[in-house]
Motif scaffolding. Structure first.
Motif, short mmCIF file in Angstrom:
data_model
loop_
_atom_site.label_atom_id
_atom_site.label_comp_id
_atom_site.label_asym_id
_atom_site.label_seq_id
_atom_site.Cartn_x
_atom_site.Cartn_y
_atom_site.Cartn_z
N ALA A 242 0.83 -1.21 0.00
CA ALA A 242 0.00 0.00 0.00
C ALA A 242 0.86 1.26 0.00
O ALA A 242 0.60 2.22 -0.74
CB ALA A 242 -0.94 -0.01 1.20
N LYS A 243 1.89 1.27 0.82
CA LYS A 243 2.77 2.44 0.87
C LYS A 243 3.51 2.63 -0.45
O LYS A 243 3.66 3.76 -0.93
CB LYS A 243 3.76 2.28 2.03
N GLU A 244 3.97 1.54 -1.03
CA GLU A 244 4.67 1.65 -2.31
C GLU A 244 3.72 2.10 -3.42
O GLU A 244 4.13 2.83 -4.33
CB GLU A 244 5.30 0.30 -2.68
N SER A 245 2.46 1.68 -3.36
CA SER A 245 1.50 2.06 -4.40
C SER A 245 1.24 3.55 -4.41
O SER A 245 0.98 4.14 -5.46
CB SER A 245 0.17 1.31 -4.20
N LEU A 246 1.27 4.16 -3.25
CA LEU A 246 0.95 5.59 -3.14
C LEU A 246 2.18 6.47 -3.17
O LEU A 246 2.07 7.69 -3.01
CB LEU A 246 0.16 5.83 -1.85
N GLU A 247 3.36 5.88 -3.35
CA GLU A 247 4.59 6.67 -3.44
C GLU A 247 4.75 7.18 -4.86
O GLU A 247 5.52 6.64 -5.66
CB GLU A 247 5.80 5.82 -3.03
N VAL A 248 3.98 8.20 -5.23
CA VAL A 248 4.08 8.81 -6.55
C VAL A 248 4.29 10.30 -6.38
O VAL A 248 3.82 10.91 -5.42
CB VAL A 248 2.80 8.54 -7.38
N THR A 278 -2.16 8.05 -13.91
CA THR A 278 -2.38 6.72 -14.50
C THR A 278 -1.59 5.66 -13.76
O THR A 278 -2.09 4.56 -13.46
CB THR A 278 -2.00 6.74 -15.98
N LYS A 279 -0.33 5.99 -13.45
CA LYS A 279 0.51 5.06 -12.70
C LYS A 279 -0.07 4.79 -11.32
O LYS A 279 -0.04 3.65 -10.82
CB LYS A 279 1.93 5.62 -12.58
N LEU A 280 -0.60 5.82 -10.69
CA LEU A 280 -1.20 5.66 -9.36
C LEU A 280 -2.36 4.67 -9.41
O LEU A 280 -2.46 3.78 -8.56
CB LEU A 280 -1.68 7.02 -8.84
N TRP A 281 -3.22 4.81 -10.42
CA TRP A 281 -4.37 3.91 -10.50
C TRP A 281 -3.93 2.49 -10.84
O TRP A 281 -4.54 1.52 -10.38
CB TRP A 281 -5.37 4.41 -11.53
N GLU A 282 -2.86 2.35 -11.63
CA GLU A 282 -2.33 1.02 -11.90
C GLU A 282 -1.79 0.38 -10.62
O GLU A 282 -2.00 -0.82 -10.37
CB GLU A 282 -1.22 1.11 -12.95
N ASN A 283 -1.12 1.19 -9.81
CA ASN A 283 -0.59 0.67 -8.54
C ASN A 283 -1.72 0.24 -7.61
O ASN A 283 -1.65 -0.81 -6.95
CB ASN A 283 0.27 1.73 -7.86
N LEU A 284 -2.77 1.06 -7.53
CA LEU A 284 -3.89 0.72 -6.65
C LEU A 284 -4.61 -0.54 -7.14
O LEU A 284 -5.02 -1.38 -6.33
CB LEU A 284 -4.88 1.89 -6.59
N ASP A 285 -4.75 -0.66 -8.45
CA ASP A 285 -5.38 -1.86 -8.99
C ASP A 285 -4.56 -3.09 -8.66
O ASP A 285 -5.10 -4.14 -8.28
CB ASP A 285 -5.53 -1.71 -10.51
N ARG A 286 -3.24 -2.97 -8.77
CA ARG A 286 -2.36 -4.09 -8.44
C ARG A 286 -2.39 -4.39 -6.94
O ARG A 286 -2.35 -5.56 -6.52
CB ARG A 286 -0.93 -3.75 -8.90
N LEU A 287 -2.49 -3.35 -6.14
CA LEU A 287 -2.55 -3.53 -4.68
C LEU A 287 -3.75 -4.39 -4.30
O LEU A 287 -3.63 -5.36 -3.55
CB LEU A 287 -2.62 -2.17 -3.99
N PHE A 288 -4.93 -4.04 -4.82
CA PHE A 288 -6.15 -4.74 -4.41
C PHE A 288 -6.31 -6.08 -5.13
O PHE A 288 -6.68 -7.08 -4.50
CB PHE A 288 -7.38 -3.86 -4.69
N GLU A 350 -11.66 11.22 -8.20
CA GLU A 350 -12.01 10.06 -9.04
C GLU A 350 -12.42 8.89 -8.17
O GLU A 350 -12.08 7.73 -8.43
CB GLU A 350 -10.82 9.68 -9.91
N TYR A 351 -13.19 9.19 -7.14
CA TYR A 351 -13.61 8.16 -6.20
C TYR A 351 -14.33 6.99 -6.86
O TYR A 351 -14.11 5.83 -6.48
CB TYR A 351 -14.49 8.77 -5.12
N PRO A 352 -15.20 7.21 -7.86
CA PRO A 352 -15.85 6.04 -8.49
C PRO A 352 -14.86 5.03 -9.05
O PRO A 352 -15.11 3.82 -9.02
CB PRO A 352 -16.70 6.67 -9.60
N LYS A 353 -13.71 5.50 -9.57
CA LYS A 353 -12.70 4.58 -10.06
C LYS A 353 -12.09 3.79 -8.90
O LYS A 353 -11.85 2.57 -9.00
CB LYS A 353 -11.61 5.36 -10.80
N PHE A 354 -11.86 4.48 -7.78
CA PHE A 354 -11.36 3.84 -6.57
C PHE A 354 -12.37 2.80 -6.08
O PHE A 354 -12.01 1.68 -5.71
CB PHE A 354 -11.10 4.91 -5.52
N LEU A 355 -13.64 3.17 -6.09
CA LEU A 355 -14.70 2.26 -5.66
C LEU A 355 -14.79 1.05 -6.58
O LEU A 355 -15.01 -0.08 -6.12
CB LEU A 355 -16.03 3.01 -5.63
#
Length: 768
Positions: A242-248, A278-288, A350-355
């Protein structure tokens, strides 16, 4: 004699009290007695006592002799008992000597035997330790970890060795000192083998390896510690990812920094913000989808196998793990969003994308664990960002409404189109989740209600809005414009909802539909002053029929066509002009039609009522009135477009047609028809009764004449008393008064209409 004494006097004499009660002080008279006097008193007292003692002995000598005899017997018995006691003491002392010495010998032998047992047990434990530790079987089991049964048996043997060595009696024995170190080393080896097997089994979803590791840990009695360690490692993996995903961060424009000077900030490179997001959302997708999903599946597998081994203490273990995961992720997301504006904008904006990423995880877990259902996946982790997004969403929806009404002029359709595009965008992006869509739909409803409120605040009221005499006033034009804007907003919003049909939740669509009903209500309120004025004007025109003298003409000239009345022409012209001038500019024709139906129903009700109140009514007048009935449908046509005249409220149109059919008939036929129908689908009896008054003699007054009312007041009374019973009761009063007049005048017969009218009036009593 004065010196004589008895026992009672001795007791009460102050001199003798010093002998009977020591410590009593003598009074002065006693102290003054001489020695001779005192001796004399003592001598007399001794004599009295001797005499009293003699009398007692004489009186009770038998009892005294008996007591003396028993005392002698008791002394003999006591002497015998003393001898027996001495014998008993000697016997007890002799018996004690026989018991104490054997007891001491037995106690000493027992201590020796216990020590022999303890020594034997220690030797047995040492022997067992030596056997288990140095047997080739244990070494073979540990050296062959691939066979789960061997490593499980080895763990059981090691635990037995630990229990054997845990005895305090074995501490300090040189013979097993080296063995204790060997056991610790073997335990570490077995523990490492089990840990590696558990880790590998979870990664490969190999339930056999996981089950073997759990049995090893259970045999070593460190199962809870091992499970806690696995959980800690899993949480650590999630936290790290999680920490690595948000390190942008945004790359800084190096050229700008080289030329930078005091007060000049470093700027991000152009075009890099979108790439970073875009990289942030890729990281979050990979995290979950990878890290969190993998760890949850592994923990679920671990819990399932734990429960198969009847370790009930781990029931709900995966649920607790999920709570820990969401707690850590929630904390990390909040901290990172507070530290980085980029992360904050991405997660909130972009909360709907997060959701959607979160819901994809939930869906995968549900599909994977459908047969078990160990996870109860809540959305607490998303709550702060959902609240922020919804706050921004409601602002995006309300701001266009505030902006379009900020100027003095009414909004334009282009401005409403901006609001519609915002509504479309907000609803479209919220379709990822039913709950989010419902909340956004509520916000859309708030925006629509705010638009209605702003329009309501801009309405023109008073006489300028309600006049129907002249052409449209500027205030009426403004109200029509606002009503058309409301209709345009409702039409466009309905189109948006229709396009989203099947995707938008039913609850959300219902919320928006409810808010759109507010538009229709407000449109009706805008039309209400005009409709009230039109209705009042129609009533005023209909009232003029009572001023038309042609209704009272005795007959019609030969060959003359019976025209309809002037008031009817005025009514037709007024209704047509009102619809054309004041209502045609409203585009919400559905609401306009509803309002027109109410006015048309009221028009028919008033026309039928006053047509029955016309008095006197000649044959020519009746024919003319019938012609007016036919023209009434033409007059109402502008109010009821599309052939909807028969759908008016309270079946007024049916009453109009039915009364038109009754008027050509004679009174007897009219009454007969009404009695047959009894008011069901026909003309109310009260109206026919009022019509019969038109041909009655002057003595038989109409209800309003009898009450001293005007026709307008009678009409108001009928509006307030719709009950047929009340209306017939009002008409019964003049009939009773007429009957009294005829009887007072001794007239032999009533007017021919009276029995018919009485028959109708009695219908009210029958229905009650």
């Amino acid at each position: 004699m004065g010196d004589s004494l008895d026992v009672e006097k001795i007791e009460n004499d102050d001199f003798f009290k010093q002998f009977l009660e020591p410590g009593v002080e003598l009074n002065d008279a006693t102290k003054l007695l001489t020695v001779a006097q005192q001796l004399k008193k003592l001598e007399l007292a001794l004599q009295v006592l001797d005499a009293e003692l003699y009398n007692q002995v004489i009186t009770n000598h038998e009892d005294l002799l008996s007591q003396v005899t028993w005392v002698e017997k008791i002394e003999g018995v006591l002497a015998i008992m003393q001898g027996h006691v001495q014998s008993l003491l000697s016997a007890v002392e002799h018996l004690r000597g026989k018991i104490v010495e054997p007891f001491n010998r037995i106690e000493a032998q027992t201590i020796i035997l216990r020590r022999l047992h303890e020594t034997s047990d220690i030797l047995r434990r040492v022997g067992r330790v030596q056997h288990l530790l140095h047997s080739q079987k244990l070494v073979a089991q540990i050296s062959n970890p691939d066979r789960s049964s061997d490593i499980i048996a080895a763990a059981k043997s090691i635990r037995e060795l630990e229990e054997l060595m845990a005895d305090s009696d074995l501490s300090g024995l040189d013979i097993i000192a080296d063995d204790q170190q060997s056991v610790k080393s073997l335990k570490l080896t077995v523990k490492k083998i089990a840990t590696d097997a558990l880790s590998l089994g979870l990664q490969q979803s190999d339930s056999t390896k996981v089950s073997m590791a759990i049995q090893v840990f259970e045999n070593l009695e460190i199962l809870k510690i091992a499970v806690d360690k696995i959980t800690e490692l899993a949480l650590g993996e999630v936290e790290k990812a999680a920490k690595e995903s948000l390190e942008v961060s945004l790359p800084v424009n190096q050229d700008t920094t080289k030329r930078g000077g005091p007060g000049r900030a470093a700027l991000p490179s152009p075009g890099t913000s979108g790439n970073v997001r875009t990289k942030l959302w890729e990281n979050l997708d990979r995290l979950f989808q990878e890290t969190v999903y993998t760890q949850c599946v592994q923990i679920e597998l671990l819990e399932r196998i734990l429960l198969e081994h009847h370790t009930k203490e781990f029931d709900g273990f995966s649920h607790k793990f999920w709570n820990d995961v969401t707690g850590k992720l929630s904390k990390i997301f909040v901290e990172r969003s507070q530290a980085s504006s980029l992360v904050k904008q991405a997660l909130e904006g972009e909360y709907p994308k997060f959701l959607r990423i979160f819901l994809d995880l939930k869906k995968r877990l549900k599909e994977r664990l459908q047969a078990i259902g160990t996870y109860t996946i809540g959305r607490d982790i998303l709550q702060p960002f959902e609240n922020a997004y919804l706050s921004r969403s409601i602002s995006r929806l309300l701001d266009p409404v505030h902006t379009m009404f900020s100027a003095d002029s009414a909004p334009s359709q282009d401005e409403i189109d901006i609001l519609i595009r915002t509504i479309t965008s907000e609803l479209s992006v919220s379709l990822v989740d039913e709950s989010l869509s419902t909340i956004v739909a509520r916000n859309v409803g708030k925006a629509i209600r705010l638009f209605c409120l702003k329009c309501e605040q801009g309405l023109i009221t008073g006489g300028e809005a309600s006049q129907v005499i002249d052409t449209q006033t500027p205030g009426q034009q403004t109200n029509a414009l606002l009503a058309n804007l409301l209709f345009y907003l409702a039409t466009q919003t309905t189109r948006v909802i229709s396009n989203l049909a099947g995707s938008l939740p039913s609850e959300g669509a219902s919320v928006i539909a409810t808010s759109l009903e507010e538009i229709n209500k407000l449109t009706k309120n805008i039309l209400s002053p005009i409709m009230s004025s039109i209705s009042d004007a129609i009533e005023s025109i209909i009232l003029t029929m009572h001023d038309d003298s042609e209704f009272r003409e005795p007959s019609s000239p030969l060959g003359r066509e019976i025209p309809y009345s002037l008031y009817m022409r005025e009514l037709q012209a007024f209704i047509l002009r009102s619809v054309t001038t004041f209502l045609s500019s409203y585009k919400n024709q559905v609401v306009v039609a509803e309002c027109c139906h109410v006015v048309a129903s009221r028009c028919i009700e008033l026309f039928v009522r006053h047509a029955c109140l016309v008095r006197p009514l000649s044959a020519y007048g009746r024919a003319k009135l019938i012609a007016d009935f036919g023209q009434m449908e033409i007059a109402l046509a502008p109010l009821c477009r599309g052939g909807q005249l028969g759908t008016l409220e309270q079946q007024q149109y049916r009453t109009l047609r039915a009364l038109k059919a009754l008027l050509p008939l004679g009174p007897e036929k009219m009454v007969e028809k009404v009695v047959e129908m009894k008011g069901e689908g026909g003309v109310p009896a009260s109206l026919v009764l009022l019509n019969l008054f038109s041909g009655a003699p002057p003595e038989l007054q109409s209800p309003h004449q009898s009450a001293g009312w005007s026709i307008s007041r009678l009409s108001q009374w009928m509006d307030n008393h719709p009950s047929e019973k009340d209306r017939l009761a009002l008409s019964s009063g003049p009939l009773q008064r007429y009957e009294s007049i005829i009887r007072q005048k001794n007239i032999t017969s009533f007017h021919p209409l009276f029995p018919l009218m009485t028959k109708l009036a009695n219908l009210g009593q029958q229905t009650s």
